[in-house]
Design an enzyme around this catalytic site. Structure first.
Site, PDB file in Angstrom:
ATOM      1  N   LEU A  93       0.832  -1.206   0.000  1.00 19.28           N
ATOM      2  CA  LEU A  93       0.000   0.000   0.000  1.00 19.28           C
ATOM      3  C   LEU A  93       0.869   1.259   0.000  1.00 19.28           C
ATOM      4  O   LEU A  93       0.394   2.326  -0.392  1.00 19.28           O
ATOM      5  CB  LEU A  93      -0.929  -0.001   1.222  1.00 19.28           C
ATOM      6  CG  LEU A  93      -1.990  -1.120   1.226  1.00 19.28           C
ATOM      7  CD1 LEU A  93      -2.726  -1.138   2.564  1.00 19.28           C
ATOM      8  CD2 LEU A  93      -2.980  -0.944   0.073  1.00 19.28           C
ATOM      9  N   HIS A 134       6.804  -9.351   5.283  1.00 25.49           N
ATOM     10  CA  HIS A 134       6.634  -8.034   4.652  1.00 25.49           C
ATOM     11  C   HIS A 134       6.305  -6.980   5.714  1.00 25.49           C
ATOM     12  O   HIS A 134       6.858  -5.876   5.700  1.00 25.49           O
ATOM     13  CB  HIS A 134       5.522  -8.159   3.596  1.00 25.49           C
ATOM     14  CG  HIS A 134       5.118  -6.900   2.912  1.00 25.49           C
ATOM     15  ND1 HIS A 134       5.321  -6.673   1.569  1.00 25.49           N
ATOM     16  CD2 HIS A 134       4.487  -5.777   3.365  1.00 25.49           C
ATOM     17  CE1 HIS A 134       4.866  -5.480   1.231  1.00 25.49           C
ATOM     18  NE2 HIS A 134       4.336  -4.912   2.302  1.00 25.49           N
ATOM     19  N   GLU A 135       5.410  -7.338   6.649  1.00 23.62           N
ATOM     20  CA  GLU A 135       4.977  -6.371   7.680  1.00 23.62           C
ATOM     21  C   GLU A 135       6.091  -6.110   8.698  1.00 23.62           C
ATOM     22  O   GLU A 135       6.287  -4.966   9.115  1.00 23.62           O
ATOM     23  CB  GLU A 135       3.718  -6.862   8.393  1.00 23.62           C
ATOM     24  CG  GLU A 135       2.502  -7.132   7.507  1.00 23.62           C
ATOM     25  CD  GLU A 135       2.146  -6.002   6.569  1.00 23.62           C
ATOM     26  OE1 GLU A 135       2.540  -4.844   6.819  1.00 23.62           O
ATOM     27  OE2 GLU A 135       1.480  -6.271   5.551  1.00 23.62           O
ATOM     28  N   HIS A 138       8.467  -3.647   7.400  1.00 21.35           N
ATOM     29  CA  HIS A 138       8.012  -2.255   7.590  1.00 21.35           C
ATOM     30  C   HIS A 138       8.431  -1.731   8.958  1.00 21.35           C
ATOM     31  O   HIS A 138       8.909  -0.598   9.082  1.00 21.35           O
ATOM     32  CB  HIS A 138       6.491  -2.150   7.475  1.00 21.35           C
ATOM     33  CG  HIS A 138       5.961  -2.060   6.079  1.00 21.35           C
ATOM     34  ND1 HIS A 138       6.333  -1.072   5.198  1.00 21.35           N
ATOM     35  CD2 HIS A 138       5.062  -2.823   5.416  1.00 21.35           C
ATOM     36  CE1 HIS A 138       5.681  -1.232   4.049  1.00 21.35           C
ATOM     37  NE2 HIS A 138       4.905  -2.294   4.151  1.00 21.35           N
TER      38      HIS A 138
HETATM   39  O1  GNR Z   1      -2.150  -5.743   0.470  1.00 19.10           O
HETATM   40  C1  GNR Z   1      -1.022  -6.238   0.429  1.00 19.10           C
HETATM   41  N1  GNR Z   1      -0.822  -7.343  -0.340  1.00 19.10           N
HETATM   42  C2  GNR Z   1       0.340  -8.087  -0.326  1.00 19.10           C
HETATM   43  C3  GNR Z   1       0.534  -9.018  -1.341  1.00 19.10           C
HETATM   44  C4  GNR Z   1       1.668  -9.797  -1.356  1.00 19.10           C
HETATM   45  C5  GNR Z   1       2.614  -9.662  -0.368  1.00 19.10           C
HETATM   46  C6  GNR Z   1       2.449  -8.727   0.636  1.00 19.10           C
HETATM   47  C7  GNR Z   1       1.317  -7.951   0.664  1.00 19.10           C
HETATM   48  S1  GNR Z   1       1.102  -6.802   1.940  1.00 19.10           S
HETATM   49  C8  GNR Z   1       0.098  -5.612   1.168  1.00 19.10           C
HETATM   50  C9  GNR Z   1      -0.367  -4.566   2.159  1.00 19.10           C
HETATM   51  C10 GNR Z   1       0.832  -3.821   2.703  1.00 19.10           C
HETATM   52  O2  GNR Z   1       1.437  -2.982   2.097  1.00 19.10           O
HETATM   53  N2  GNR Z   1       1.244  -4.172   3.887  1.00 19.10           N
HETATM   54  O3  GNR Z   1       2.343  -3.606   4.403  1.00 19.10           O
HETATM   55 NI    NI Z   2       3.540  -3.008   2.694  1.00 17.15          NI
END
Ligand code: GNR
Ligand code: NI
Length: 168
Positions: A93, A134-135, A138
């Site tokens: 996002l 992924h989170e 961040h």
């Molecule tokens: O909505 C999101 N979809 C996604 C798809 C594949 C791997 C990771 C993600 S996370 C993302 C939302 C986001 O930015 N979370 O930080």
């Molecule tokens: Ni993200």
């Protein structure tokens, strides 16, 4: 509840390393509720507090089809269990409109606190394992574009900077 503003690459605030939550009080629960509303409204499957410019270790996710299974991870910790990786297409996002295939560890062990402060553990795989990593990236000030080549990252940066200069 409120919909929060989501920071976009290359905003320097996305590089902040978030601090552990010391105690889960009403203000953290309000943050969690607002992050969930923001994530659902943006049609994401996850959101880290860093993305809404709050530098505490809080993540919300919902990978269900129906969008009615919210997950809350406070002070999440991941251990990589072996050296197996798997490729997955990722979006973010904070990097709207760009999708790239990233290799990440496949087998991880998660421990975190839920919104009531209870510790839980998971051995996630597939998209859930990808999303958790992924989170947590961040929260550590990292973005999926950091795994791409300099040239690809630069191209994305230029395009997003142009879009933000001329938002229509
Ligand atoms: O909505 C999101 N979809 C996604 C798809 C594949 C791997 C990771 C993600 S996370 C993302 C939302 C986001 O930015 N979370 O930080
Ligand atoms: Ni993200």
């Amino acid at each position: 509840m409120a919909i929060l503003n989501i920071l976009e690459f290359p905003d320097a605030r996305l590089r902040t390393v978030a601090k552990p939550v010391a105690n889960i009080d009403e203000s953290i629960r309000t943050l969690v509720d607002n992050m969930l509303e923001t994530m659902y409204s943006a049609q994401g499957i996850g959101l880290a507090a860093t993305q809404v410019n709050v530098h505490q270790r809080v993540v919300v996710m919902d990978l269900s089809e129906t969008g009615d299974q919210p997950m809350v991870l406070i002070n999440p910790e991941v251990k990589i269990l072996d050296d197996q990786t798997c490729p997955h297409q990722e979006g973010c996002l904070s990097v709207p409109g760009f999708y790239e295939t990233i290799q990440r560890p496949e087998h991880i062990h998660l421990t975190a606190l839920d919104r009531d402060g209870n510790r839980f553990e998971l051995l996630p795989d597939g998209l859930l394992a990808v999303c958790i990593q992924h989170e947590i990236d961040h929260l550590d000030g990292k973005l999926f574009v950091d795994y791409l080549s300099t040239i690809k990252r630069q191209r994305i940066r230029t395009k997003l900077e142009k879009l933000n200069r001329h938002p229509d």
